[in-house]
Motif scaffolding. Structure first.
Motif, PDB file in Angstrom:
ATOM      1  N   GLU A  73      60.694 -97.204  41.722  1.00 12.89           N
ATOM      2  CA  GLU A  73      62.059 -97.300  41.263  1.00 12.89           C
ATOM      3  C   GLU A  73      62.275 -98.446  40.710  1.00 12.89           C
ATOM      4  OE1 GLU A  73      64.822 -98.725  45.173  1.00 12.89           O
ATOM      5  OE2 GLU A  73      64.131 -96.118  44.872  1.00 12.89           O
TER       6      GLU A  73
ATOM      7  N   LEU B  15      70.113 -93.718  40.297  1.00 13.08           N
ATOM      8  CA  LEU B  15      68.798 -93.594  41.606  1.00 13.08           C
ATOM      9  C   LEU B  15      69.489 -92.194  42.327  1.00 13.08           C
ATOM     10  CD1 LEU B  15      67.413 -97.072  43.165  1.00 13.08           C
ATOM     11  CD2 LEU B  15      66.274 -95.571  41.224  1.00 13.08           C
TER      12      LEU B  15
ATOM     13  N   TYR C 222      67.181 -89.283  41.324  1.00 15.45           N
ATOM     14  CA  TYR C 222      65.567 -88.673  42.864  1.00 15.45           C
ATOM     15  C   TYR C 222      66.539 -87.224  42.939  1.00 15.45           C
ATOM     16  CZ  TYR C 222      64.432 -93.248  44.047  1.00 15.45           C
ATOM     17  OH  TYR C 222      63.690 -94.069  43.596  1.00 15.45           O
TER      18      TYR C 222
ATOM     19  N   LEU D 283      59.870 -87.911  42.441  1.00 20.93           N
ATOM     20  CA  LEU D 283      60.171 -89.535  41.960  1.00 20.93           C
ATOM     21  C   LEU D 283      60.386 -89.857  43.841  1.00 20.93           C
ATOM     22  CD1 LEU D 283      61.186 -89.533  38.475  1.00 20.93           C
ATOM     23  CD2 LEU D 283      59.051 -89.370  39.431  1.00 20.93           C
ATOM     24  N   ASN D 284      61.491 -89.658  44.328  1.00 20.22           N
ATOM     25  CA  ASN D 284      62.495 -90.085  45.409  1.00 20.22           C
ATOM     26  C   ASN D 284      60.986 -90.432  46.606  1.00 20.22           C
ATOM     27  OD1 ASN D 284      64.084 -91.085  47.411  1.00 20.22           O
ATOM     28  ND2 ASN D 284      64.723 -88.984  48.336  1.00 20.22           N
TER      29      ASN D 284
ATOM     30  N   ARG E 223      58.622 -92.937  45.369  1.00 15.96           N
ATOM     31  CA  ARG E 223      59.663 -94.485  45.068  1.00 15.96           C
ATOM     32  C   ARG E 223      58.622 -95.793  44.673  1.00 15.96           C
ATOM     33  NH1 ARG E 223      61.864 -92.632  49.206  1.00 15.96           N
ATOM     34  NH2 ARG E 223      62.616 -94.394  51.261  1.00 15.96           N
TER      35      ARG E 223
END
Length: 232
Positions: free
Chosen positions: A94, A112, A116, A122-123, A126
């Motif tokens: 993040e 963001l 995501y 990636l979420n 994060r």
């Protein structure tokens, strides 16, 4: 959108680009192809302001940007996914994304939440450091980081190098999604068969010069192009 004409570049006294011509229209996907050492990354670095051109013109949306420092080129609306990813290893996923966030052209498309949504992995990760990600996750992060600048033109240098086949397929699907949203993209990669259905046009570089340019249909129809300029 991007118009490169008669571009020349050198490393000290050694000239490596001699007469590069390249154009990308809004919403178009264009590839830069060629064997290793033929000038692809040098072309990208010169366009992005990471190298100073020896000659020629680089115009972005009608503005001459040749010779501008890289941060000013980025501010014009060009985002780079560099070769080797170059994410920040000691920042979380993040934090990597937030570090490059910009909204220079009105309401941002990429936040963001939207990054995501494009890359759910990636979420999930994060809060992990960049150094704790796999190679494929790092490439997703590098793409997401570039998108967070909300670029008008996205440039990917070696988009899928070193990635497993399943991860490569995810990256190609990501680029297809971006294309469907009219994101202009310049991509360097060796997987020509995957690029043909994705790209509108291709530019092949040989020894610092443009050796061939044409559409995906023309590239698919002429096997000699691959044999002459792309196969090792």
């Amino acid at each position: 959108m991007l118009e490169v004409t008669r571009l020349e570049s050198a490393y000290g006294p050694a000239q490596v680009l001699f007469d590069i011509h390249l154009a990308i229209r809004a919403g178009e996907v264009v590839t830069l192809l060629g064997r290793n050492g033929m000038g692809k990354t040098t072309t990208v670095n010169t366009v992005l302001g990471l190298m100073r051109p020896k000659g020629g013109s680089i115009r972005f949306e009608g503005r001459e940007i040749a010779g501008l420092p890289s941060y000013k080129v980025a501010q014009c609306g060009i985002g780079l996914v560099p070769e080797g990813r170059q994410i920040f290893p000691t920042l979380t996923v993040e934090e990597n994304l937030i570090a490059t966030a910009a909204a220079r052209f009105g309401t941002p498309r990429w936040t963001l939440e939207s990054v995501y949504a494009l890359f759910p992995r990636l979420n999930e990760r994060r809060r992990n450091l960049g150094s704790q990600l796999s190679g494929g996750e790092q490439q997703m992060l590098a793409i997401g980081r570039a998108l967070m600048t909300n670029p008008k033109l996205l440039v990917l240098d070696e988009a899928t190098e070193g990635l497993a086949p399943l991860i490569r397929a995810e990256i190609w699907q990501c680029l297809a999604t971006l294309k469907s949203e009219r994101q202009a993209i310049l991509v360097i990669d060796k997987n020509v068969d995957a690029l043909i259905p994705l790209a509108d046009r291709h530019v092949v570089v040989e020894k610092g010069r443009v050796a061939w340019t044409g559409t995906s249909a023309e590239l698919a129809a002429d096997a000699t192009i691959k044999d002459r300029f792309l196969h090792v």
